[in-house]
Design a protein around this motif. Structure first.
Motif, mmCIF file in Angstrom:
data_model
loop_
_atom_site.group_PDB
_atom_site.id
_atom_site.type_symbol
_atom_site.label_atom_id
_atom_site.label_comp_id
_atom_site.label_asym_id
_atom_site.label_seq_id
_atom_site.Cartn_x
_atom_site.Cartn_y
_atom_site.Cartn_z
ATOM 1 N N ALA A 170 27.160 1.681 -13.237
ATOM 2 C CA ALA A 170 25.719 1.629 -12.992
ATOM 3 C C ALA A 170 24.986 2.704 -13.794
ATOM 4 C CB ALA A 170 25.428 1.780 -11.498
ATOM 5 N N LEU A 171 25.532 3.896 -13.829
ATOM 6 C CA LEU A 171 24.900 4.978 -14.592
ATOM 7 C C LEU A 171 24.887 4.661 -16.083
ATOM 8 C CD1 LEU A 171 26.394 8.062 -12.723
ATOM 9 C CD2 LEU A 171 23.985 7.342 -12.727
ATOM 10 N N ALA A 172 25.983 4.128 -16.602
ATOM 11 C CA ALA A 172 26.041 3.777 -18.025
ATOM 12 C C ALA A 172 25.001 2.715 -18.360
ATOM 13 C CB ALA A 172 27.438 3.291 -18.387
ATOM 14 N N PHE A 173 24.842 1.729 -17.474
ATOM 15 C CA PHE A 173 23.834 0.697 -17.697
ATOM 16 C C PHE A 173 22.445 1.310 -17.803
ATOM 17 C CE2 PHE A 173 20.521 -2.015 -15.934
ATOM 18 C CZ PHE A 173 20.534 -3.041 -16.879
ATOM 19 N N TRP A 174 22.075 2.177 -16.841
ATOM 20 C CA TRP A 174 20.728 2.741 -16.834
ATOM 21 C C TRP A 174 20.510 3.743 -17.960
ATOM 22 C CZ3 TRP A 174 17.076 0.098 -15.029
ATOM 23 C CH2 TRP A 174 17.290 -0.774 -13.961
ATOM 24 N N ARG A 175 21.549 4.435 -18.388
ATOM 25 C CA ARG A 175 21.404 5.308 -19.568
ATOM 26 C C ARG A 175 21.075 4.471 -20.797
ATOM 27 N NH1 ARG A 175 26.243 8.112 -17.339
ATOM 28 N NH2 ARG A 175 25.385 9.867 -16.175
ATOM 29 N N ASN A 176 21.728 3.329 -20.925
ATOM 30 C CA ASN A 176 21.448 2.425 -22.038
ATOM 31 C C ASN A 176 20.011 1.906 -21.974
ATOM 32 O OD1 ASN A 176 22.337 0.891 -24.380
ATOM 33 N ND2 ASN A 176 22.207 -0.893 -23.036
ATOM 34 N N VAL A 177 19.547 1.576 -20.778
ATOM 35 C CA VAL A 177 18.163 1.135 -20.605
ATOM 36 C C VAL A 177 17.214 2.257 -21.027
ATOM 37 C CG1 VAL A 177 16.390 0.509 -18.907
ATOM 38 C CG2 VAL A 177 18.658 -0.582 -18.826
ATOM 39 N N ALA A 178 17.476 3.472 -20.581
ATOM 40 C CA ALA A 178 16.618 4.612 -20.940
ATOM 41 C C ALA A 178 16.571 4.800 -22.462
ATOM 42 C CB ALA A 178 17.102 5.888 -20.258
ATOM 43 N N GLU A 179 17.710 4.605 -23.117
ATOM 44 C CA GLU A 179 17.733 4.699 -24.581
ATOM 45 C C GLU A 179 16.887 3.593 -25.211
ATOM 46 O OE1 GLU A 179 21.916 4.682 -25.500
ATOM 47 O OE2 GLU A 179 22.209 6.651 -24.542
ATOM 48 N N GLY A 180 16.910 2.397 -24.616
ATOM 49 C CA GLY A 180 16.071 1.294 -25.093
ATOM 50 C C GLY A 180 14.591 1.591 -24.922
ATOM 51 N N ALA A 196 13.358 4.623 -24.991
ATOM 52 C CA ALA A 196 13.089 5.636 -26.023
ATOM 53 C C ALA A 196 12.909 5.005 -27.400
ATOM 54 C CB ALA A 196 14.222 6.662 -26.060
ATOM 55 N N ARG A 197 13.643 3.917 -27.674
ATOM 56 C CA ARG A 197 13.524 3.235 -28.967
ATOM 57 C C ARG A 197 12.326 2.290 -29.013
ATOM 58 N NH1 ARG A 197 19.179 2.872 -28.077
ATOM 59 N NH2 ARG A 197 18.918 0.726 -27.338
ATOM 60 N N GLY A 198 11.617 2.132 -27.902
ATOM 61 C CA GLY A 198 10.468 1.238 -27.864
ATOM 62 C C GLY A 198 10.840 -0.230 -27.754
ATOM 63 N N GLU A 199 12.050 -0.524 -27.304
ATOM 64 C CA GLU A 199 12.531 -1.898 -27.200
ATOM 65 C C GLU A 199 12.209 -2.554 -25.866
ATOM 66 O OE1 GLU A 199 16.461 -1.009 -29.960
ATOM 67 O OE2 GLU A 199 16.713 -1.304 -27.798
ATOM 68 N N ASP A 256 0.830 -1.201 0.000
ATOM 69 C CA ASP A 256 0.000 0.000 0.000
ATOM 70 C C ASP A 256 0.867 1.255 0.000
ATOM 71 O OD1 ASP A 256 -2.226 -1.603 0.105
ATOM 72 O OD2 ASP A 256 -2.505 -1.385 2.257
ATOM 73 N N SER A 257 2.060 1.126 0.540
ATOM 74 C CA SER A 257 2.938 2.286 0.642
ATOM 75 C C SER A 257 3.874 2.430 -0.563
ATOM 76 C CB SER A 257 3.768 2.197 1.923
ATOM 77 O OG SER A 257 4.582 1.036 1.881
ATOM 78 N N VAL A 258 3.755 1.537 -1.551
ATOM 79 C CA VAL A 258 4.615 1.584 -2.731
ATOM 80 C C VAL A 258 3.750 1.723 -3.978
ATOM 81 C CG1 VAL A 258 6.313 0.298 -4.087
ATOM 82 C CG2 VAL A 258 6.392 0.201 -1.612
ATOM 83 N N THR A 259 4.181 2.597 -4.872
ATOM 84 C CA THR A 259 3.491 2.803 -6.142
ATOM 85 C C THR A 259 4.312 2.169 -7.251
ATOM 86 O OG1 THR A 259 2.610 4.905 -5.355
ATOM 87 C CG2 THR A 259 2.606 4.548 -7.743
ATOM 88 N N ILE A 260 3.653 1.356 -8.064
ATOM 89 C CA ILE A 260 4.308 0.721 -9.208
ATOM 90 C C ILE A 260 3.812 1.425 -10.464
ATOM 91 C CG2 ILE A 260 4.684 -1.430 -10.495
ATOM 92 C CD1 ILE A 260 5.591 -1.574 -7.518
ATOM 93 N N ARG A 261 4.760 1.833 -11.315
ATOM 94 C CA ARG A 261 4.329 2.470 -12.563
ATOM 95 C C ARG A 261 5.370 2.296 -13.650
ATOM 96 N NH1 ARG A 261 6.212 7.811 -13.358
ATOM 97 N NH2 ARG A 261 7.512 8.543 -11.648
ATOM 98 N N ARG A 262 4.867 2.360 -14.871
ATOM 99 C CA ARG A 262 5.722 2.315 -16.051
ATOM 100 C C ARG A 262 6.187 3.732 -16.340
ATOM 101 N NH1 ARG A 262 3.865 -0.215 -21.883
ATOM 102 N NH2 ARG A 262 5.871 0.083 -22.961
ATOM 103 N N VAL A 263 7.459 3.886 -16.685
ATOM 104 C CA VAL A 263 7.975 5.211 -16.991
ATOM 105 C C VAL A 263 8.254 5.326 -18.485
ATOM 106 C CG1 VAL A 263 8.888 5.648 -14.683
ATOM 107 C CG2 VAL A 263 10.350 4.571 -16.374
ATOM 108 N N ASP A 264 8.037 6.521 -19.017
ATOM 109 C CA ASP A 264 8.325 6.766 -20.425
ATOM 110 C C ASP A 264 9.807 7.111 -20.588
ATOM 111 O OD1 ASP A 264 8.666 9.483 -19.758
ATOM 112 O OD2 ASP A 264 6.681 10.054 -20.486
ATOM 113 N N ALA A 265 10.201 7.414 -21.816
ATOM 114 C CA ALA A 265 11.616 7.654 -22.110
ATOM 115 C C ALA A 265 12.188 8.833 -21.319
ATOM 116 C CB ALA A 265 11.798 7.888 -23.608
#
Length: 175
Positions: free
Chosen positions: A47-57, A59-62, A3-12
């Motif tokens: 760690a930052l490089a990994f998550w930047r790559n994920v964010a780019e994915g 953005a590409r809809g992958e 109840d104290s945690v919100t789950i959501r999908r994030v956009d690019a």
């Protein structure tokens, strides 16, 4: 519990804005012994490089990126649905990097993330999901409780963050 945690999908844009917080979760999990593709010591740069790559994915809809936020807005968990698959597998997706910060464990966060992941997979017209996890780890029980089917394991498939070998168990779920 959740109840104290919100789950959501994030956009690019949100994914790119969450990179720092997601790096904190990844670092905490690796430092806590999670075998999630990274070795100790894990650097913040890695760690930052990994998550930047994920964010780019994203953005590409992958891939779809889900986050779990506590009431203060801190990200305490995440999971990804990798939707970009070969031409002959448009109905399938991979589940990756199910991570929950140690401070938020045992509160149903992982289960809530996986439930929302199922909903998003159906929305994306995915009917077969696959994932792998450390053999004998807590995540195996989570996936079994969430309706996943164990399909096999491979001894010494990967390394734990400290360099010791670990087996990997593969799971699938038919939606």
């Amino acid at each position: 519990m959740t109840d104290s945690v919100t789950i959501r999908r994030v956009d690019a844009n949100e994914a790119a804005a969450c990179v720092e917080a997601l790096a904190d979760v990844l670092i905490d999990c690796v430092e806590g012994g999670a075998s999630v593709s990274f070795m100790l010591p894990i650097s913040r740069t890695t760690a930052l490089a990994f998550w930047r790559n994920v964010a780019e994915g994203v953005a590409r809809g992958e891939r779809a990126l889900l986050i779990a936020e506590d009431p203060g807005g801190d990200i305490v968990g995440t999971v990804q649905l990798i939707t970009a698959q070969p031409e002959n597998q448009p109905h399938r997706a991979d589940v990756a990097k199910m991570l929950v910060h140690r401070k938020a464990r045992r509160r149903g966060v992982a289960h809530a993330l996986m439930s929302e992941l199922d909903r998003i997979a159906r929305q994306e017209k995915k009917s077969v999901l696959v994932l792998d996890t450390v053999t004998g780890g807590d995540a195996e029980r989570l996936y079994l409780r969430a309706g996943w089917q164990r399909v096999g394991s491979v001894p010494n498939y990967a390394l734990m963050p400290d360099g010791t070998f670990c087996g990997t168990t593969f799971f699938c779920k038919q939606l």
